[in-house]
Design an enzyme around this catalytic site. Sequence first.
Site, PDB file in Angstrom:
ATOM      1  N   LYS A  34     -13.249  79.370  32.593  1.00 30.02           N
ATOM      2  CA  LYS A  34     -13.836  78.131  31.325  1.00 30.02           C
ATOM      3  C   LYS A  34     -12.391  77.446  31.716  1.00 30.02           C
ATOM      4  O   LYS A  34     -12.571  76.040  30.937  1.00 30.02           O
ATOM      5  CB  LYS A  34     -13.053  79.316  30.578  1.00 30.02           C
ATOM      6  N   ARG A  67      -5.891  84.070  22.158  1.00 32.05           N
ATOM      7  CA  ARG A  67      -6.107  85.416  23.138  1.00 32.05           C
ATOM      8  C   ARG A  67      -5.861  86.842  22.333  1.00 32.05           C
ATOM      9  O   ARG A  67      -6.558  87.825  22.757  1.00 32.05           O
ATOM     10  CB  ARG A  67      -5.523  85.726  24.016  1.00 32.05           C
ATOM     11  N   ARG A  99     -10.855  82.704  44.518  1.00 33.59           N
ATOM     12  CA  ARG A  99     -10.160  81.465  44.075  1.00 33.59           C
ATOM     13  C   ARG A  99      -8.820  82.021  44.909  1.00 33.59           C
ATOM     14  O   ARG A  99      -7.787  80.714  44.980  1.00 33.59           O
ATOM     15  CB  ARG A  99      -9.865  81.383  43.035  1.00 33.59           C
ATOM     16  N   ARG A 107      -2.619  80.754  43.635  1.00 32.74           N
ATOM     17  CA  ARG A 107      -1.696  80.677  42.241  1.00 32.74           C
ATOM     18  C   ARG A 107      -1.206  82.685  41.872  1.00 32.74           C
ATOM     19  O   ARG A 107      -1.991  83.629  42.931  1.00 32.74           O
ATOM     20  CB  ARG A 107      -3.235  81.695  40.668  1.00 32.74           C
ATOM     21  N   ARG A 159      -5.651  91.907  34.146  1.00 33.93           N
ATOM     22  CA  ARG A 159      -5.917  90.694  33.677  1.00 33.93           C
ATOM     23  C   ARG A 159      -7.556  90.909  33.221  1.00 33.93           C
ATOM     24  O   ARG A 159      -7.300  90.503  31.867  1.00 33.93           O
ATOM     25  CB  ARG A 159      -6.312  89.452  34.217  1.00 33.93           C
TER      26      ARG A 159
HETATM   27  P1  AMP Z   1      -5.230  81.013  32.007  1.00 35.75           P
HETATM   28  O1  AMP Z   1      -4.768  79.914  33.080  1.00 35.75           O
HETATM   29  O2  AMP Z   1      -6.408  80.978  30.698  1.00 35.75           O
HETATM   30  O3  AMP Z   1      -6.404  83.100  32.545  1.00 35.75           O
HETATM   31  O4  AMP Z   1      -3.887  81.790  31.464  1.00 35.75           O
HETATM   32  C1  AMP Z   1      -3.594  82.389  32.941  1.00 35.75           C
HETATM   33  C2  AMP Z   1      -1.664  83.842  31.503  1.00 35.75           C
HETATM   34  O5  AMP Z   1      -1.682  82.449  31.141  1.00 35.75           O
HETATM   35  C3  AMP Z   1      -2.877  84.392  30.982  1.00 35.75           C
HETATM   36  O6  AMP Z   1      -3.224  85.662  32.035  1.00 35.75           O
HETATM   37  C4  AMP Z   1      -1.750  84.816  30.280  1.00 35.75           C
HETATM   38  O7  AMP Z   1      -0.960  85.356  31.055  1.00 35.75           O
HETATM   39  C5  AMP Z   1      -0.873  83.082  30.233  1.00 35.75           C
HETATM   40  N1  AMP Z   1      -1.579  82.991  28.431  1.00 35.75           N
HETATM   41  C6  AMP Z   1      -2.803  81.852  28.836  1.00 35.75           C
HETATM   42  N2  AMP Z   1      -3.388  81.716  27.807  1.00 35.75           N
HETATM   43  C7  AMP Z   1      -2.398  82.907  26.776  1.00 35.75           C
HETATM   44  C8  AMP Z   1      -2.457  83.249  25.542  1.00 35.75           C
HETATM   45  N3  AMP Z   1      -3.338  82.100  24.775  1.00 35.75           N
HETATM   46  N4  AMP Z   1      -1.899  84.355  24.688  1.00 35.75           N
HETATM   47  C9  AMP Z   1      -0.559  84.711  25.572  1.00 35.75           C
HETATM   48  N5  AMP Z   1      -0.803  84.251  26.593  1.00 35.75           N
HETATM   49  C10 AMP Z   1      -1.332  83.021  27.157  1.00 35.75           C
END
Ligand code: AMP
Length: 187
Positions: free
Chosen positions: A13, A88, A127, A133, A144
């Site tokens: 995404k 989310r 990745r 990361r 996750r």
């Molecule tokens: P992402 O890059 O979207 O996979 O987000 C990485 C991490 O950031 C997630 O695993 C959460 O710990 C945190 N995170 C990102 N977006 C949200 C959200 N909308 N609500 C809560 N935590 C978030």
Amino acid sequence: MRLLIMGPPGAGKGTQGALIAEHLVIPAISTGAIFRSNVANQTELGQVVAKIMAEGGLVPDEVTIAIVADRLAQPDTAQGFLLDGFPRTVAQAEALDAILEKLGTPLDTALSLTADPDELVARMLKRAEIEHRADDNEATIRQRFAVYQEETAPLLDLYRRRGQLTEVNGLGDIPEVTGRILEALGR
Ligand code: AMP
């Protein structure tokens, strides 16, 4: 165009969101990227979220919602935006409804990238090797996925019921998936 892009961890995404936003000339707003940059810069927010992210949990709704509300109040979102990784949770989706209602700008589409979980885990482990990361180790990846199933997957039904869900197969090479998304959006 006002869009959001959803999908299980590793579905692409972030990559697709950035490409689609560039194509549509709208800002891509990634809550994950905002949190990662705060962690990297050791801001106050970064200190709050670092451990949560490293464990694969979700940052508390009130923190996340306040950040998105602020960001959507910036003038560059007037012509549209793409939200990557938000909402989310149900509470976040409700907060987004309220923000958009106040702005008088309804959402056009919730894009959902679909993919086979086994394939995604393999992709994420690869990745992890390349990007290092902090949240790409195996235990965190599993967590996750669990959080996605529990908290985020129910949102697909919510947007489906409203007739706002656009599902796109997320497996394939990057340009192929981008092409599918643009076609689904009629662009
Ligand atoms: P992402 O890059 O979207 O996979 O987000 C990485 C991490 O950031 C997630 O695993 C959460 O710990 C945190 N995170 C990102 N977006 C949200 C959200 N909308 N609500 C809560 N935590 C978030």
